[in-house]
Design a protein around this motif. Structure first.
Motif, PDB file in Angstrom:
ATOM      1  N   SER A 171       0.723  -1.009  -0.178  1.00 55.14           N
ATOM      2  CA  SER A 171       0.015  -0.078   0.125  1.00 55.14           C
ATOM      3  C   SER A 171       0.706   1.327  -0.273  1.00 55.14           C
ATOM      4  O   SER A 171       0.217   2.355  -0.522  1.00 55.14           O
ATOM      5  N   ASN A 230     -11.466  16.253  -5.631  1.00 54.16           N
ATOM      6  CA  ASN A 230     -10.453  14.842  -4.605  1.00 54.16           C
ATOM      7  C   ASN A 230      -9.273  15.790  -4.053  1.00 54.16           C
ATOM      8  O   ASN A 230      -8.482  16.772  -4.489  1.00 54.16           O
ATOM      9  N   ASP A 258      -2.425   2.570   6.131  1.00 57.05           N
ATOM     10  CA  ASP A 258      -3.889   2.057   5.793  1.00 57.05           C
ATOM     11  C   ASP A 258      -5.373   2.855   6.819  1.00 57.05           C
ATOM     12  O   ASP A 258      -6.142   1.628   6.902  1.00 57.05           O
ATOM     13  N   GLU A 294      -8.021   4.395   6.429  1.00 52.55           N
ATOM     14  CA  GLU A 294      -8.793   4.871   5.430  1.00 52.55           C
ATOM     15  C   GLU A 294      -9.643   6.121   5.804  1.00 52.55           C
ATOM     16  O   GLU A 294      -9.670   6.748   5.019  1.00 52.55           O
ATOM     17  N   SER A 295      -9.756   6.472   6.954  1.00 51.40           N
ATOM     18  CA  SER A 295      -9.987   7.529   7.581  1.00 51.40           C
ATOM     19  C   SER A 295      -9.873   8.628   7.174  1.00 51.40           C
ATOM     20  O   SER A 295     -10.278   9.583   7.817  1.00 51.40           O
ATOM     21  N   ARG A 308      -6.429  11.110   2.469  1.00 52.55           N
ATOM     22  CA  ARG A 308      -4.823  10.745   1.352  1.00 52.55           C
ATOM     23  C   ARG A 308      -4.012  12.520   1.740  1.00 52.55           C
ATOM     24  O   ARG A 308      -2.871  11.772   1.203  1.00 52.55           O
TER      25      ARG A 308
END
Length: 376
Positions: free
Chosen positions: A38, A186, A229, A231-232, A235
């Motif tokens: 990842s 995004n 990792d 996800e909350s 990015r």
């Protein structure tokens, strides 16, 4: 060129290859995965920060003309991308069984050539014909924002450019659009602004020094491994902030890098754009060959990542030498966009012990020297 930016381009491309190697490895052996796969997508975020850095140093800082700036960017980005996209379209038309993951649709093909987000007929999402081109769609958007910002006085350019990017981001997210315009909502676009900040610091702020640079690089890897990792976490934070840290940290080592450049890493930086665009084709090719040979000779999947990486690097080098470099040179000649004179030699600050003590702000590289440091 900025030597450490070349190194980072190579690193970023290899990280993306590593992420996709994991997918291909699992096709050979479903139970086998590469460790920390990842982390590989971090390469895209490093590319985006590098791009913002280049835009500041090679455009905003030097009073570049908007039209001239856009032309230079197009010469860098468009020829190879259009060439590879055309090859995939032609291949999918002539031999569709060899391009089973490509479905031809006129609107989608046109949008791909125009760097516009469009629904992919084969995959869910706004993926162009050549999948890695989704990042170039963001690049072109950012180039447009920078070009508009160049109309402002120098002290306001970074503010206007940032206001455009943030304003569009907020407007799109607020509208909750699900169409192609949602592509620009995004938060990854903030990473371009991180790059502008890095460029500002490179040209306007005294160097932080080697020890702090190394600390930033180390912390960037620790942070991205920790947050990859989650996800909350957005990015732009999980990957963008570490990307800005690794770029800023690496820039503190530019003096050392210029004194002893590592040629293989410089070459990797040169071919990084070709590697980034071609690896999504070359890795599946390696997988198909490996599966066939593995079935015939009975060896396992463990050598695959090494063999496939070497294969991708070899073909990327060939594409760079045979297509990318000649096309860029030809278009420069046709448009009168010759290379700027080389930047003066980097004069590193005086050293005291193991610490580089900054005596002067960073030297300002020539526009083309910096612009040549990145294509993504």
């Amino acid at each position: 060129m900025v030597v450490v930016i070349q190194y980072l381009r190579g690193l970023a491309a290899l990280l993306v290859v590593y992420a996709h190697l994991d997918t291909q490895t699992s096709r050979i052996s479903p139970d086998q995965h590469l460790p920390y796969a990842s982390i590989g997508i971090w390469g895209v975020d490093i590319f985006f920060v590098i791009s913002g850095f280049i835009m500041y140093v090679a455009a905003i800082e030097i009073d570049a003309k908007p039209g001239h700036f856009l032309l230079r960017r197009a010469i860098r980005i468009v020829p190879l991308y259009w060439s590879l996209t055309a090859l995939i379209v032609a291949g999918a038309y002539v031999a569709p069984t060899m391009f089973v993951s490509t479905r031809l649709d006129a609107s989608h093909i046109l949008a791909s050539f125009l760097f516009l987000p469009w629904s992919n007929p084969a995959y869910e999402g706004f993926w162009p014909v050549l999948i890695p081109g989704w990042t170039l769609n963001y690049e072109m958007y950012f180039y447009a924002a920078v070009a508009i910002g160049l109309f402002a006085p120098r002290r306001l350019r970074i503010i206007l450019t940032s206001a455009i990017v943030i304003g569009v981001l907020v407007a799109v997210q607020t509208s909750k659009s699900t169409g192609p315009v949602s592509f620009y909502g995004n938060d990854i676009v903030i990473e371009f602004l991180f790059g502008l900040l890095a460029g500002y610091m490179f040209t306007r702020v005294r160097p932080l020094g080697t020890p702090l640079g190394l600390l930033l690089i180390g912390l960037s890897f620790c942070l991205v491994i920790w947050m990859a990792d989650m996800e909350s976490v957005p990015r732009s934070i999980a990957y963008g902030i570490p990307a800005m840290m690794v770029v800023l940290g690496s820039l503190q080592l530019e003096g050392l890098a210029r004194h002893a450049p590592f040629r293989p890493a410089l070459h990797l930086g040169d071919i990084s754009y070709s590697l980034y665009l071609t690896h999504v084709v070359t890795l599946p090719m390696a997988t198909a060959i490996f599966v066939r040979l593995g079935a015939q000779y009975g060896f396992g999947a463990w050598p695959y990542p090494f063999v496939a990486t070497l294969w991708a690097l070899l073909l990327a080098s060939l594409v760079y030498l045979a297509i990318e470099k000649p096309l860029t040179r030809t278009l420069r000649g046709a448009t009168g966009e010759r290379r700027a004179p080389p930047m003066p030699a980097f004069d590193p600050p005086a050293q005291r012990g193991s610490t580089i003590v900054p005596d002067e702000p960073y030297p300002r590289p020539a526009a083309e020297d910096v612009a040549g440091s990145t294509r993504i």
